[in-house]
Scaffold this active site. Structure first.
Site, PDB file in Angstrom:
ATOM      1  N   TYR A  87       0.836  -1.193   0.000  1.00  0.00           N
ATOM      2  CA  TYR A  87       0.000   0.000   0.000  1.00  0.00           C
ATOM      3  C   TYR A  87       0.884   1.260   0.000  1.00  0.00           C
ATOM      4  O   TYR A  87       1.693   1.450   0.909  1.00  0.00           O
ATOM      5  CB  TYR A  87      -0.866  -0.073   1.257  1.00  0.00           C
ATOM      6  CG  TYR A  87      -1.650   1.142   1.678  1.00  0.00           C
ATOM      7  CD1 TYR A  87      -1.536   1.635   2.976  1.00  0.00           C
ATOM      8  CD2 TYR A  87      -2.554   1.777   0.823  1.00  0.00           C
ATOM      9  CE1 TYR A  87      -2.280   2.723   3.409  1.00  0.00           C
ATOM     10  CE2 TYR A  87      -3.296   2.870   1.252  1.00  0.00           C
ATOM     11  CZ  TYR A  87      -3.156   3.339   2.551  1.00  0.00           C
ATOM     12  OH  TYR A  87      -3.892   4.418   2.973  1.00  0.00           O
ATOM     13  N   ASP A 132      -1.627  -5.603   9.483  1.00  0.00           N
ATOM     14  CA  ASP A 132      -2.722  -4.728   9.091  1.00  0.00           C
ATOM     15  C   ASP A 132      -3.802  -5.625   8.515  1.00  0.00           C
ATOM     16  O   ASP A 132      -3.658  -6.136   7.399  1.00  0.00           O
ATOM     17  CB  ASP A 132      -2.217  -3.708   8.069  1.00  0.00           C
ATOM     18  CG  ASP A 132      -3.264  -2.649   7.765  1.00  0.00           C
ATOM     19  OD1 ASP A 132      -2.885  -1.571   7.274  1.00  0.00           O
ATOM     20  OD2 ASP A 132      -4.456  -2.901   8.002  1.00  0.00           O
ATOM     21  N   ILE A 145      -6.960  -4.865   7.831  1.00  0.00           N
ATOM     22  CA  ILE A 145      -8.057  -3.960   7.481  1.00  0.00           C
ATOM     23  C   ILE A 145      -9.052  -4.556   6.494  1.00  0.00           C
ATOM     24  O   ILE A 145     -10.205  -4.121   6.417  1.00  0.00           O
ATOM     25  CB  ILE A 145      -7.490  -2.613   6.970  1.00  0.00           C
ATOM     26  CG1 ILE A 145      -8.551  -1.525   6.960  1.00  0.00           C
ATOM     27  CG2 ILE A 145      -6.862  -2.799   5.598  1.00  0.00           C
ATOM     28  CD1 ILE A 145      -8.029  -0.160   6.504  1.00  0.00           C
ATOM     29  N   LYS A 169     -12.885  -0.387   5.279  1.00  0.00           N
ATOM     30  CA  LYS A 169     -13.034  -1.292   4.144  1.00  0.00           C
ATOM     31  C   LYS A 169     -14.119  -2.335   4.395  1.00  0.00           C
ATOM     32  O   LYS A 169     -14.987  -2.562   3.567  1.00  0.00           O
ATOM     33  CB  LYS A 169     -11.700  -2.001   3.853  1.00  0.00           C
ATOM     34  CG  LYS A 169     -10.518  -1.070   3.778  1.00  0.00           C
ATOM     35  CD  LYS A 169     -10.590  -0.107   2.597  1.00  0.00           C
ATOM     36  CE  LYS A 169      -9.388   0.824   2.595  1.00  0.00           C
ATOM     37  NZ  LYS A 169      -9.455   1.826   1.510  1.00  0.00           N
TER      38      LYS A 169
END
Lengths: 485, 444
Positions: free
Chosen positions: B153, B238, B240, B277
């Site tokens: 990312y 992470d 997410i 998300k």
């Protein structure tokens, strides 16, 4: 589970330092309160919270507005059709109407004497986030800001902890009502220079926390002249702007700037929030307003770490664009603060306790110097512990605000209802009388007779309805208290 | 008004005047193209279609439906306004107890109930953006590094590096083994850092992966845990995209791995989470740091003051996520709709023989356009990308902006538009590929 000493090795320097500031005695009062919180009916002998600068006086006005404006919420039947667009919006510029509304409100809170540009409104995680953001934008680790003392204790954390910026105090004294003098500024600046510390700016809180005073035009002009001369920044935390409750009017740095062509606007920055003026600390509406385009740009990118929830942006936008509401809110809020302030300061005056003459803020700067055994920080803290544990009031000692003169205490008056305020005043009366009569703690008989004579004297002072209610009173229930329950 | 830039450099901090905010990267050119010419089926049918934004718009109807039925979740409705004052005045950085409880519950739910989370370890932050920064501030000193598998990312560089000063040392992954992280690659990256005198403090993984859309298998996760324990460095996960897993195999959270692994030093394990998300609520800035290290929880909680979640939002989210029936339904339906979208998109691409990395999660595909490159270089990839933006009028994200070591891959988001727009996008891609291949063939 935890590997304690090896944690020091595992974590960052920032994480293992004390820069979060929570080990300061300032928080002892909080702990006392948390363990034994006052409640008029359920815990009438508990600790009364007077250390929290909150403004709950006008929630009725806000709740009324909300009932009349269901479209301000994306969760009501009237507003839910907007839910998706609002929930999906993550642009760090913020909702345009939010910026418009905040800019408008900021102007309104300054009596319409200046206007603010919505394009300079940058969001942050409360004023806490705003102050940190400004420090990150203006200073490198090791650089310093000058800050007049006494000042808000959490500046130590907000401006220094993760940024590495230092604070150099500019001491102010009661001899001139704690005004900032050019001499004090110059001295502090020189001292920093001599220690090879690079001063990048001066940060002021106006209206002042903890003093509750506002800066006059002359002082503001002096500050502007000083920072221009040194080519350093001026950061004005104006978080208490709308808590000014009597004359003289608040003079924002924005006003000074509009009159002063010579000032380098790139040096001027305002920190703001709705936590005090509107009493909405939970909503985390922090604002950085800079006259420096680069700082606006940079700050806006940094706002990603602490944007305001769009659900809240939407609500606030609707509320603050309602000019009729904001006009009446600001006026009524000032009125109620003035009343509170009056009741409290008059109540203190009855036992010859003075407060610094103030016309803003959610607190008084109370002078208890004559109750100190000696003029030292230790004596102040000893007195403070007495006040917490025996009088059962959480007030904040001046030393936690880095005040150079011992004996001053900040006492919040807006964060409780009227009955609680009365109880607080009664307790203060009792305490002051006891302290001044030099009552030996062990001699109960003498103490009781003194209590009787105190109640005589209270009648002489015209406090017919006040029954001296001390936490250790032999009178189990005050008739006053009984009447209320 | 403003003075020259030399004055600014003198006046402002190094942080304010450097580039580490990352916005000068070409990654943002596509955005600018979209902003100046955004697609609209009715008003601007030839505009740029946004496929560079990993948003999850598919289940808002379910949320809006729930909100209509649960007015007490709002402190502004008639039913809820009596709670307004207490909520608006609450600024304790522990957060509303119900909020922590609800988030912990939800985190367990989206992991199929295979693990539970402790509400007392839930720490708030300003979105996942704020969460990643808090983690960096807690675990590393400026100049220290985290290993991070590529492709990753793009905003990690800003989130970890800009103000916290943490460097990212890439761990190269490539298509030869479907971009899996290998122990060899980890060791090589670690050695490289050591040689350059860079102190590695942790390994940061995104699982499910952005931009790949894949999930880590148990074996890989175990080898990562073993690696970080051996080096005594942190593992930051992470997670997410947890609830965006839309088909088998099931997601395996790091939380599951450490439940089974007695040897792992739990002080090294941290999870970053958010509702942006999984629930499609990026505007609400609900970021979470969940650490198994008590000191990190304590420190992170103090740092959360810089980015707490609005109590108005905490209250709404708490109500929503404590509704087990709604959560169950939402998570199942969201996965279903993502699966359908994913299938429609990948099948549309297959019709012109464009393949995507096989994936079962995320809001995007990792599209393989290597054969359309003139040569296997970043320049060729960026040239192709500009073509896609300017001629095909799709904002997709080039692999190089994710630090991918192999040119020719593109991340394409499929969940942030309606079905009709998706069809237009697929047709445009098909047309473009057919034309490009005709040109390539003619050129031979």
């Amino acid at each position: 589970m935890g590997f304690t000493s090896s944690n020091q090795h595992l974590l960052s320097k920032i994480a293992t330092s004390l820069g979060h500031g929570e080990d300061s005695p300032y928080f002892d009062g909080w702990k006392a309160y948390d363990k034994d919180p006052f409640n008029l009916t359920q815990n009438p002998n508990g600790v009364i919270q007077m250390g929290l600068a909150e403004n709950p006086l006008c929630f009725d006005l806000i709740q009324e507005w909300i009932k009349k404006n269901p479209k301000a919420s994306i969760c009501t039947a009237e507003g839910v059709d907007e839910f998706k667009d609002i929930a999906i919006f993550q642009d760090y510029h913020g909702l345009p109407e939010f910026r418009n509304a905040v800019a408008k409100f900021m102007g309104r809170a300054r009596g319409g004497r200046v206007t603010f540009d919505p394009d300079r409104i940058v969001m942050s995680g409360g004023a806490t986030g705003a102050n940190e953001l400004i420090a990150f934008c203006l200073a490198d680790p090791g650089d310093a800001f000058l800050v007049p003392s006494p000042y808000y204790p959490a500046f130590d954390r907000d401006l220094r902890w993760r940024t590495g910026v230092q604070l150099v105090p500019v001491p102010c004294h009661s001899s001139n009502d704690f005004k900032i003098t050019k001499a004090a500024l110059e001295t502090a600046y020189e001292k920093a220079q001599e220690s090879n510390i690079k001063v990048k700016g001066l940060i002021i809180t106006n209206p002042s926390n903890p003093l509750g005073t506002i800066l006059d035009r002359e002082t503001l002009r002096t500050l502007v002249s000083f920072i221009n001369e040194k080519n350093i920044h001026l950061i004005c935390d104006e978080i208490y702007a709308a808590t000014v409750f009597t004359e003289p009017n608040f003079v924002s740095i924005a006003e000074i700037l509009s009159e002063d062509i010579a000032c380098n606007r790139d040096l001027i920055h305002i920190v703001y929030s709705l936590s005090k003026d509107m009493g909405l600390p939970g909503f985390r509406v922090g604002i950085v307003y800079s006259y420096n385009d680069e700082v606006v740009n940079c700050g806006r990118k940094m706002s990603s770490y602490g944007l305001v929830s769009t659900q809240t942006q939407h609500l606030i936008a609707s509320m603050l664009l309602d000019e009729e509401f904001t006009e009446s809110f600001i006026t009524e809020s000032a009125k109620r603060l003035a009343t509170r302030h009056g009741v409290f300061t008059r109540g203190l005056a009855k036992v010859n306790i003075d407060c610094l003459n103030s016309n803003a803020g959610l607190f008084c700067w109370m002078d208890l110097r004559r109750l100190l055994k000696e003029s030292t920080v230790e004596a102040e803290l000893a007195l403070w512990r007495l006040i917490i544990h025996e009088v059962k009031l959480n007030v904040s000692p001046g030393s936690s605000f880095h005040c150079s003169e011992p004996g001053w205490f900040r006492v919040c008056f807006a964060n409780m209802d009227e009955e609680t305020m009365e109880v607080a005043l009664q307790r203060i009366h009792t305490f002051v009388h006891q302290k001044e009569t030099v009552v030996p703690a062990k001699n109960k008989k003498l103490w009781r007779s003194n209590l009787r004579s105190l109640s005589f004297s209270s009648r002489r002072l015209g406090l017919d309805e006040v029954v001296l209610m001390s936490p250790h009173s032999p009178i189990p229930h005050s008739p006053l208290l009984r009447a209320k329950t | 008004m403003g003075f020259t830039s030399s004055n600014q450099h003198h006046l402002l901090s190094k942080i304010a005047t450097n580039d580490r905010h990352g916005e000068n990267s070409p990654y943002f050119d596509g955005w600018k193209a979209y902003d100046s010419d955004p697609f609209s089926p009715t008003h601007n049918p030839h505009g740029v279609i946004q496929m560079g934004l990993a948003e999850n718009l598919l289940c808002f109807d379910l949320i809006q439906d729930w909100i209509k039925k649960n007015p007490k979740a709002s402190i502004c409705s008639r039913e809820g306004v009596d709670g307004f004052k207490d909520i608006a005045i609450f600024q304790d950085y522990h957060g509303l107890p119900d909020f922590r409880k609800a988030v912990a519950k939800f985190m367990g739910r989206v992991r199929g109930g295979r693990v539970t989370f402790n509400p007392d370890r839930i720490v708030m932050s300003g979105g996942a953006t704020g969460a990643n920064e808090v983690i960096a501030f807690c675990l590393a000193d400026p100049g220290d590094a985290f290993l991070v598998p590529t492709p990753y990312y793009p905003a990690f560089d800003r989130d970890l590096g800009w103000r916290a000063g943490v460097q990212l040392v890439p761990v190269a992954c490539d298509s030869s083994n479907d971009f899996k992280i290998t122990e060899a690659a980890l060791e090589a990256a670690y050695e490289q850092a050591q040689d350059a005198n860079i102190k590695v403090k942790g390994l940061l993984i995104t699982n499910p992966s952005n931009p790949l859309g894949t999930i880590f298998d148990r074996e890989t996760l175990r080898s990562l845990v073993s690696f970080i324990n051996k080096k005594n460095i942190h593992l930051i996960c992470d997670e997410i995209y947890t609830a965006t897993v839309f088909s088998e195999p099931n997601f395996v959270s790091i939380a599951e791995i450490i439940e089974e692994d007695m040897e792992c030093n739990r002080d090294l394990i941290h999870i970053v989470y958010s509702l942006s998300k999984d629930m499609g609520l990026p505007g609400f800035r609900v970021g979470i740091v969940y650490s198994y290290n008590d000191a990190v929880v304590n420190c992170g909680r103090k740092m959360s003051s810089f980015g707490l979640v609005s109590t108005q939002t905490q209250h709404l989210i708490a109500s929503m996520l404590l509704d087990d029936e709604f959560v169950e339904r939402f998570v199942a339906e969201s996965a279903k709709r993502l699966a359908i979208r994913h299938k429609a998109f990948t099948m549309g691409l297959l019709q012109v023989r464009i393949s995507c990395l096989k994936s079962n999660a995320g809001l995007f595909c990792w599209m393989n356009l290597r054969r359309l490159l003139n040569e296997s270089t970043v320049e060729a990839e960026l040239a192709l990308w500009r073509l896609i933006i300017d001629e095909v009028k799709l904002n997709v994200s080039p692999g190089s902006s994710f630090h991918c070591s192999e040119p020719g891959w593109f991340r394409v988001c499929f969940a942030n538009m309606d079905d009709d727009t998706m069809e237009v996008a697929i047709r445009r891609i098909q047309t473009f590929v057919q034309r490009k291949e005709a040109v390539l063939v003619a050129g031979n």
